[in-house]
Design an enzyme around this catalytic site. Structure first.
Site, PDB file in Angstrom:
ATOM      1  N   SER A  50       0.847  -1.197   0.000  1.00 18.65           N
ATOM      2  CA  SER A  50       0.000   0.000   0.000  1.00 18.65           C
ATOM      3  C   SER A  50       0.875   1.237   0.000  1.00 18.65           C
ATOM      4  O   SER A  50       2.075   1.169   0.236  1.00 18.65           O
ATOM      5  CB  SER A  50      -0.905   0.001   1.226  1.00 18.65           C
ATOM      6  OG  SER A  50      -0.174   0.440   2.345  1.00 18.65           O
ATOM      7  N   LYS A  51       0.233   2.371  -0.271  1.00 12.42           N
ATOM      8  CA  LYS A  51       0.987   3.621  -0.296  1.00 12.42           C
ATOM      9  C   LYS A  51       1.601   3.889   1.071  1.00 12.42           C
ATOM     10  O   LYS A  51       2.663   4.470   1.187  1.00 12.42           O
ATOM     11  CB  LYS A  51       0.064   4.766  -0.692  1.00 12.42           C
ATOM     12  CG  LYS A  51      -0.408   4.613  -2.117  1.00 12.42           C
ATOM     13  CD  LYS A  51      -1.206   5.780  -2.589  1.00 12.42           C
ATOM     14  CE  LYS A  51      -1.659   5.511  -4.023  1.00 12.42           C
ATOM     15  NZ  LYS A  51      -2.613   6.459  -4.513  1.00 12.42           N
ATOM     16  N   ARG A  52       0.897   3.468   2.112  1.00 11.48           N
ATOM     17  CA  ARG A  52       1.401   3.733   3.469  1.00 11.48           C
ATOM     18  C   ARG A  52       2.641   2.901   3.815  1.00 11.48           C
ATOM     19  O   ARG A  52       3.431   3.297   4.646  1.00 11.48           O
ATOM     20  CB  ARG A  52       0.302   3.508   4.503  1.00 11.48           C
ATOM     21  CG  ARG A  52      -0.472   4.779   4.789  1.00 11.48           C
ATOM     22  CD  ARG A  52      -1.785   4.463   5.410  1.00 11.48           C
ATOM     23  NE  ARG A  52      -2.574   3.652   4.496  1.00 11.48           N
ATOM     24  CZ  ARG A  52      -3.320   2.618   4.854  1.00 11.48           C
ATOM     25  NH1 ARG A  52      -3.379   2.250   6.090  1.00 11.48           N
ATOM     26  NH2 ARG A  52      -4.009   1.937   3.959  1.00 11.48           N
TER      27      ARG A  52
END
Ligand code: GLU
Length: 505
Positions: free
Chosen positions: A262-264
């Site tokens: 994920s982007k996180r």
């Protein structure tokens, strides 16, 4: 003769292109080039609510940076344009109407509030609401209402959408180039909205219509679109069009643990998840990119190519041309590919080693300039030659070799403790005197002189070379001492030897 290969990368401009999107683009590009076909960019911007300023430019810059030039697309043109769906708006209605007249789609007048209420009611009974064959005759649509009422509602301008009439009881069969043959029971499909009340098509309709009109032969996209495949196959059939071939690429998994990257994850684990830096137009927040972190596009491309594909050999290093040559869609894996941020560093190190030293030096000059250092290009190039085998990134050359630009101001305490003895100062000063008298300060010559001198003095290498290194570098690291001396030159070398003696006594 088979049709010329045409593939498209079809991102929605809802933000910066994630590294997974770059991988999708890359596989499309490789497939197109492998088969002498065209690589097309289509911007899927039918959802105006999710449109993000600057995202399209970002996507195009990212593709260019990676070395994937477009054959057709926004800004490039081509015979199948326009290449932004928002500029093709006028096209889609006709196709929705075609489906209605062919009995493959219907008007649905249920308002979002009514559907919400029904959904809630289903939930209280522990069921999930799906709008399809099992309840569509009881809902407000052109299947359940009289022709008269439908006409009145349309004329009155009531809110409506157009839904696909999915078959009631059929095993829908289709093939994917990665996953093989599949079958879906049409009972589980919902009657997806194809056309919205705002006069815009949904993704499904626009995507299928455009792939057809643009004569796309192969749809290569992420696995998250696999659940839409049955609908797309049914849409092609309903239109009476030949469907393209499909290939759904495996998910990219987190470096550790379960789930999709994920982007996180990037923020949490400290690696970029975007190709280029992105500044959010609303919040102003900046996310770093592989380019800004000092990665070579060749490294990013090589790394991404092996995320979910393998050449069937042990070879890991591939240029773009070699990838095109080796790429074979049947070697795309089904299972998820784990993202390994250490591996991409390994590729970067390789591409730094094979990069032209002049180019690396030019890039390094950029860092030096920021520090207010101006040095002769030949000098900087030589620094690069001496240091780059120890570096993963160009920017690391500074940490590895700042002593080529400034005399050390401190001496590594551990190194001092190990090398600087009571009698060291004496040898170093005497050796400085010997060096001062030399005309030829080439590494080969100084090496011979120093070695002979150590021999004559019966000192042993260990007593002289480590403190000499400490004097020049400030620490017990760096390339061959005589190479450092040659580059620094006689004056600077001798000065540094005096300096350490003054400082350490
Ligand atoms: N617009 C879709 C996306 O954002 C395209 C999916 C497809 O390639 O069909 O990924």
């Amino acid at each position: 003769m088979s049709k010329p290969v045409r593939v498209r990368f079809a991102p929605s401009p809802t933000g910066p292109l994630h590294i997974g999107g770059v991988r999708t683009a890359l596989f499309n590009y490789l497939f197109a080039k492998k088969h002498g076909g065209s690589f097309i960019l289509r911007i899927e911007d039918t959802d105006q609510n999710r449109y993000v300023e600057g995202a399209e430019d970002y996507i195009i810059s990212a593709l260019n940076w990676c070395g994937m030039p477009l054959d057709e697309g926004p800004g490039v043109g081509g015979n199948y344009g326009p290449y932004r769906q928002s500029e093709r708006k006028h096209l889609y209605r006709e196709y929705a109407d075609l489906l209605i007249s062919g009995g493959h789609a219907y008007y649905a007048f249920d308002t979002p509030e009514e559907l919400d209420a029904i959904r809630k009611e289903y939930e209280t009974q522990g069921k999930t609401f799906i709008y399809n064959w099992h309840n569509r005759n009881t809902l407000k649509n052109s299947l359940s209402l009289s022709a008269e009422e439908v006409r009145t509602r349309l004329e009155r301008g009531d809110h409506y959408v157009i839904r696909f009439l999915s078959p009631e009881d059929e095993k829908v069969q289709f093939k994917d180039l990665v996953r093989g043959s599949m079958e879906i029971d049409s009972k589980v499909l919902d009657d997806k909205i194809l056309f919205k009340s705002d006069g815009m098509p949904t993704y499904h309709l626009a995507n299928v219509v455009d792939d057809h009109l643009m004569e796309i032969t192969h749809v290569i996209r992420g696995e998250e679109w696999l659940p839409s495949l049955a609908l797309h196959v049914l849409l092609y059939r309903a239109f009476g069009w030949q469907s393209p071939e499909f290939a759904h690429l495996p998910l990219i998994l987190k470096p550790v643990g379960k789930g999709k990257l994920s982007k996180r994850d990037g923020d949490k684990l400290g690696f970029p998840v975007f190709p280029l830096q992105w500044e959010d137009p609303n919040s102003g927040a900046i996310s770093t990119g592989y380019r800004e972190e000092g990665y070579f596009p060749e490294a990013v491309v090589n790394f991404l190519a092996l995320l979910g594909w393998n050449p069937g050999t042990e070879q890991e290093l591939f240029s773009m041309d070699e990838l095109v040559e080796a790429f074979d869609i049947s070697r795309v894996n089904r299972s998820g590919a784990r993202f390994d941020p250490e591996k991409i560093k390994w590729f970067n190190q390789h591409y730094l080693q094979v990069a032209d030293n002049e180019d690396v030096a030019a890039a390094f000059q950029g860092f030096l300039k920021e520090k207010g250092i101006k040095k002769d290009p030949a000098y900087v190039k030589r620094v690069v030659e001496l240091l780059k085998e120890r570096a993963v990134f160009v920017k690391e050359l500074w940490d590895l070799g700042s002593y080529f630009f400034f005399a050390p101001e401190h001496y590594d305490p551990k190194g001092v403790k190990k090398t600087w003895k009571e009698d060291t100062k004496g040898y170093i000063l005497e050796l400085a005197g010997v060096l001062e008298g030399l005309e030829d300060f080439s590494a080969a010559h100084t090496e011979k002189i120093v070695k002979d001198w150590i021999g004559e003095k019966e000192l042993g290498f260990g007593k002289v070379m480590p403190p000499l290194r400490l004097a020049l570098v400030g620490a017990m690291q760096g390339p061959h001492v005589f190479d450092i001396m040659e580059l620094l030159g006689k004056e600077e070398t001798v000065q540094r030897m005096h300096r350490i003696c003054e400082s350490l006594g």
